[in-house]
Design a protein around this motif. Structure first.
Motif, PDB file in Angstrom:
ATOM      1  N   VAL A 219       0.831  -1.206   0.000  1.00 50.18           N
ATOM      2  CA  VAL A 219       0.000   0.000   0.000  1.00 50.18           C
ATOM      3  C   VAL A 219       0.866   1.257   0.000  1.00 50.18           C
ATOM      4  O   VAL A 219       0.557   2.253  -0.666  1.00 50.18           O
ATOM      5  CB  VAL A 219      -0.947   0.000   1.221  1.00 50.18           C
ATOM      6  CG1 VAL A 219      -1.674   1.332   1.343  1.00 50.18           C
ATOM      7  CG2 VAL A 219      -1.948  -1.145   1.116  1.00 50.18           C
TER       8      VAL A 219
ATOM      9  N   PRO B 262      -7.287   1.516  -6.278  1.00 51.29           N
ATOM     10  CA  PRO B 262      -7.892   0.812  -5.133  1.00 51.29           C
ATOM     11  C   PRO B 262      -7.427  -0.630  -4.942  1.00 51.29           C
ATOM     12  O   PRO B 262      -7.524  -1.155  -3.834  1.00 51.29           O
ATOM     13  CB  PRO B 262      -9.396   0.851  -5.464  1.00 51.29           C
ATOM     14  CG  PRO B 262      -9.558   1.985  -6.407  1.00 51.29           C
ATOM     15  CD  PRO B 262      -8.295   2.009  -7.220  1.00 51.29           C
ATOM     16  N   TRP B 263      -6.897  -1.288  -6.008  1.00 54.63           N
ATOM     17  CA  TRP B 263      -6.680  -2.731  -5.898  1.00 54.63           C
ATOM     18  C   TRP B 263      -5.643  -3.128  -4.847  1.00 54.63           C
ATOM     19  O   TRP B 263      -5.861  -4.115  -4.113  1.00 54.63           O
ATOM     20  CB  TRP B 263      -6.353  -3.351  -7.261  1.00 54.63           C
ATOM     21  CG  TRP B 263      -4.933  -3.221  -7.716  1.00 54.63           C
ATOM     22  CD1 TRP B 263      -4.422  -2.304  -8.566  1.00 54.63           C
ATOM     23  CD2 TRP B 263      -3.833  -4.060  -7.327  1.00 54.63           C
ATOM     24  NE1 TRP B 263      -3.078  -2.485  -8.726  1.00 54.63           N
ATOM     25  CE2 TRP B 263      -2.686  -3.557  -7.978  1.00 54.63           C
ATOM     26  CE3 TRP B 263      -3.685  -5.169  -6.488  1.00 54.63           C
ATOM     27  CZ2 TRP B 263      -1.422  -4.127  -7.826  1.00 54.63           C
ATOM     28  CZ3 TRP B 263      -2.434  -5.736  -6.327  1.00 54.63           C
ATOM     29  CH2 TRP B 263      -1.323  -5.218  -6.994  1.00 54.63           C
TER      30      TRP B 263
ATOM     31  N   ILE C 170      -5.035  -1.685  -2.099  1.00 51.03           N
ATOM     32  CA  ILE C 170      -5.679  -1.429  -0.812  1.00 51.03           C
ATOM     33  C   ILE C 170      -6.671  -2.546  -0.506  1.00 51.03           C
ATOM     34  O   ILE C 170      -6.753  -3.046   0.620  1.00 51.03           O
ATOM     35  CB  ILE C 170      -6.370  -0.051  -0.835  1.00 51.03           C
ATOM     36  CG1 ILE C 170      -5.329   1.039  -1.109  1.00 51.03           C
ATOM     37  CG2 ILE C 170      -7.096   0.209   0.476  1.00 51.03           C
ATOM     38  CD1 ILE C 170      -5.906   2.395  -1.420  1.00 51.03           C
ATOM     39  N   ALA C 171      -7.399  -2.979  -1.533  1.00 49.75           N
ATOM     40  CA  ALA C 171      -8.343  -4.087  -1.361  1.00 49.75           C
ATOM     41  C   ALA C 171      -7.591  -5.383  -1.037  1.00 49.75           C
ATOM     42  O   ALA C 171      -8.033  -6.172  -0.187  1.00 49.75           O
ATOM     43  CB  ALA C 171      -9.168  -4.264  -2.630  1.00 49.75           C
TER      44      ALA C 171
ATOM     45  N   TYR D 221      -9.289   3.513   0.289  1.00 45.52           N
ATOM     46  CA  TYR D 221      -9.881   2.758  -0.822  1.00 45.52           C
ATOM     47  C   TYR D 221     -10.861   3.634  -1.604  1.00 45.52           C
ATOM     48  O   TYR D 221     -10.895   3.609  -2.838  1.00 45.52           O
ATOM     49  CB  TYR D 221     -10.602   1.521  -0.283  1.00 45.52           C
ATOM     50  CG  TYR D 221     -11.303   0.716  -1.358  1.00 45.52           C
ATOM     51  CD1 TYR D 221     -10.581  -0.178  -2.155  1.00 45.52           C
ATOM     52  CD2 TYR D 221     -12.668   0.858  -1.586  1.00 45.52           C
ATOM     53  CE1 TYR D 221     -11.215  -0.905  -3.155  1.00 45.52           C
ATOM     54  CE2 TYR D 221     -13.310   0.132  -2.578  1.00 45.52           C
ATOM     55  CZ  TYR D 221     -12.576  -0.749  -3.362  1.00 45.52           C
ATOM     56  OH  TYR D 221     -13.195  -1.461  -4.349  1.00 45.52           O
ATOM     57  N   GLN D 222     -11.645   4.423  -0.884  1.00 48.79           N
ATOM     58  CA  GLN D 222     -12.627   5.297  -1.528  1.00 48.79           C
ATOM     59  C   GLN D 222     -11.974   6.442  -2.287  1.00 48.79           C
ATOM     60  O   GLN D 222     -12.480   6.883  -3.320  1.00 48.79           O
ATOM     61  CB  GLN D 222     -13.588   5.846  -0.470  1.00 48.79           C
ATOM     62  CG  GLN D 222     -14.471   4.771   0.157  1.00 48.79           C
ATOM     63  CD  GLN D 222     -15.269   5.287   1.344  1.00 48.79           C
ATOM     64  OE1 GLN D 222     -14.886   6.283   1.969  1.00 48.79           O
ATOM     65  NE2 GLN D 222     -16.363   4.610   1.670  1.00 48.79           N
TER      66      GLN D 222
ATOM     67  N   PRO E 104      -8.003   6.996  -3.159  1.00 45.93           N
ATOM     68  CA  PRO E 104      -6.607   6.575  -2.989  1.00 45.93           C
ATOM     69  C   PRO E 104      -5.566   7.629  -3.370  1.00 45.93           C
ATOM     70  O   PRO E 104      -4.687   7.402  -4.201  1.00 45.93           O
ATOM     71  CB  PRO E 104      -6.516   5.344  -3.902  1.00 45.93           C
ATOM     72  CG  PRO E 104      -7.507   5.606  -4.989  1.00 45.93           C
ATOM     73  CD  PRO E 104      -8.635   6.364  -4.339  1.00 45.93           C
TER      74      PRO E 104
END
Length: 293
Positions: A179, A189-190, A192-193, A237-238, A240
Motif C-alpha cells: 500500500v 484501489p486494488w 488497498i483491497a 480505498y474510496q 486513494p
C-alpha cells in the motif's frame, strides 16, 4: 542539538517502539513469563534493546540509500536538507546495527544469528528490495517476521514449535508495504483491497486461536486492531490519494502494537498485554514529532 534531532528523524522513533512489541509478542508466543525478577528481565532487556537498535539502524540506511530521490520528493528530510551529513548518518547507522547484533549474541547464539539475518534483510531492502515489485513487500515482511522470531529465540525449542507464526507479521507488513508505494503519488484501489484481504486473514487467525485456547481477553485487542487499521483503509480505498494512503500506512505501522498486544494476551498474560497496549499512545505521540513512513 540540531544534528541529534536530525539523526533521530532518521531512526523513526515512533516505529522503534513497535519493534520492541514484536519482541514481547515473540517471547509470549513461546511461553515466556514476564515475571520482573533478575533472571526474567535480562532476556527482555537484551532482545528489546537489540531490536530497537536493529530497527533504527535499518531505517537510517533506508534514508541513506534514498537520499537522491528524497532530494526531489522530500527535500525537507534530514539528509537532503543538509541538517546531517551522509558520513554521520552512515557511521551512526552502522553503530546501531553492530550494537543490535552484539546484544542479541549476548542473549544466545540463536538470537545473534537471527539478528544478523534481520540486518541483512533490512540492508537488502534499503538497497534493492524496495524497488522490486513483488519481492519488495515480501522482503520487508521478512524483516518483521524474523523480528518476531528474535523474540521467540529466548527459548530455542519454542522457535521450532511456534516458528510458523512468523507468517502473520510477514503477511501484515508485506500488505502495508504494498500500500505504501502510493503514499507520494497516489494509487489505485486494488492494492488497498488486497491489503484488506490479508488483514482479514490475520485477524481471523488470531480470533480462531483466541476461541480455541479460550483466551477471551484477546478478543478486545483484536477488535481494537481491526478498528484502527480499517478506518483509514476504507477512506484510502474510496479516495486513494497520497495523503490518505500515508495515513493508512502510519495507522498500519503504529497499530502493530495492538496486534502484538493481542499475541501477548493469547498467552494468558493480559496485564502484560495491557502494558504493551500502553505503548500505543506513546508511539502515536512520538509520531506527531517524527515521520513514521
Amino acid at each position: 542539538m540540531s544534528q541529534i534531532r536530525a539523526f533521530l528523524e532518521l531512526t523513526r522513533p515512533a516505529n522503534v517502539i513497535t519493534a520492541l512489541t514484536d519482541i514481547m509478542a515473540g517471547m509470549a508466543i513461546v511461553g515466556f513469563l514476564f515475571v520482573w525478577k533478575d533472571y526474567s528481565i535480562q532476556p527482555l532487556l537484551l532482545l528489546g534493546f537489540s531490536t530497537m537498535c536493529l530497527y533504527a539502524g535499518g531505517v537510517v540506511f533506508n534514508d541513506v540509500f534514498d537520499r537522491a530521490l528524497d532530494s526531489i520528493e522530500r527535500p525537507e528530510r534530514a539528509l537532503p536538507s543538509g541538517r546531517i551529513s551522509l558520513q554521520a548518518a552512515v557511521i551512526g547507522g552502522l553503530l546501531l546495527l553492530i550494537l543490535g547484533i552484539f546484544l542479541a549474541f549476548k542473549q544466545s547464539l540463536l538470537s545473534g544469528y537471527v539478528a544478523v539475518i534481520i540486518t541483512l534483510l533490512a540492508l537488502f531492502y534499503d538497497w534493492k528490495g524496495k524497488h522490486m515489485q513483488y519481492f519488495g513487500p515480501i522482503n520487508m515482511g521478512l524483516c518483521r517476521a524474523f523480528n518476531l522470531l528474535l523474540g521467540m529465540s529466548v527459548y530455542e525449542l519454542g522457535v521450532i514449535e511456534q516458528g510458523q507464526w512468523m507468517i502473520l507479521p510477514l503477511i501484515y507488513i508485506a500488505a502495508i508495504t504494498m500500500v505504501s508505494r502510493g503514499e507520494v503519488h497516489g494509487s489505485t484501489p486494488w492494492p488497498i483491497a488486497a491489503a484488506a484481504l490479508f488483514f482479514l486473514i490475520i485477524h481471523a487467525a488470531q480470533l480462531s486461536l483466541a476461541i480455541k485456547s479460550e483466551q477471551w481477553m484477546a478478543i478486545p485487542f483484536i477488535i481494537l486492531h481491526i478498528t484502527l487499521i480499517f478506518k483509514p483503509l476504507i477512506k484510502a480505498y474510496q479516495n486513494p490519494i497520497g495523503p490518505n494512503i500515508g495515513k493508512t500506512v502510519k495507522a498500519g505501522v503504529l497499530s502493530l502494537i495492538v496486534m502484538n498486544a493481542a499475541w501477548v494476551s493469547l498467552s494468558g498474560q493480559w496485564m502484560i498485554a495491557l502494558a504493551v497496549l500502553a505503548l500505543l499512545p506513546i508511539s502515536m505521540r512520538v509520531g506527531k514529532f517524527f515521520a513514521v513512513t
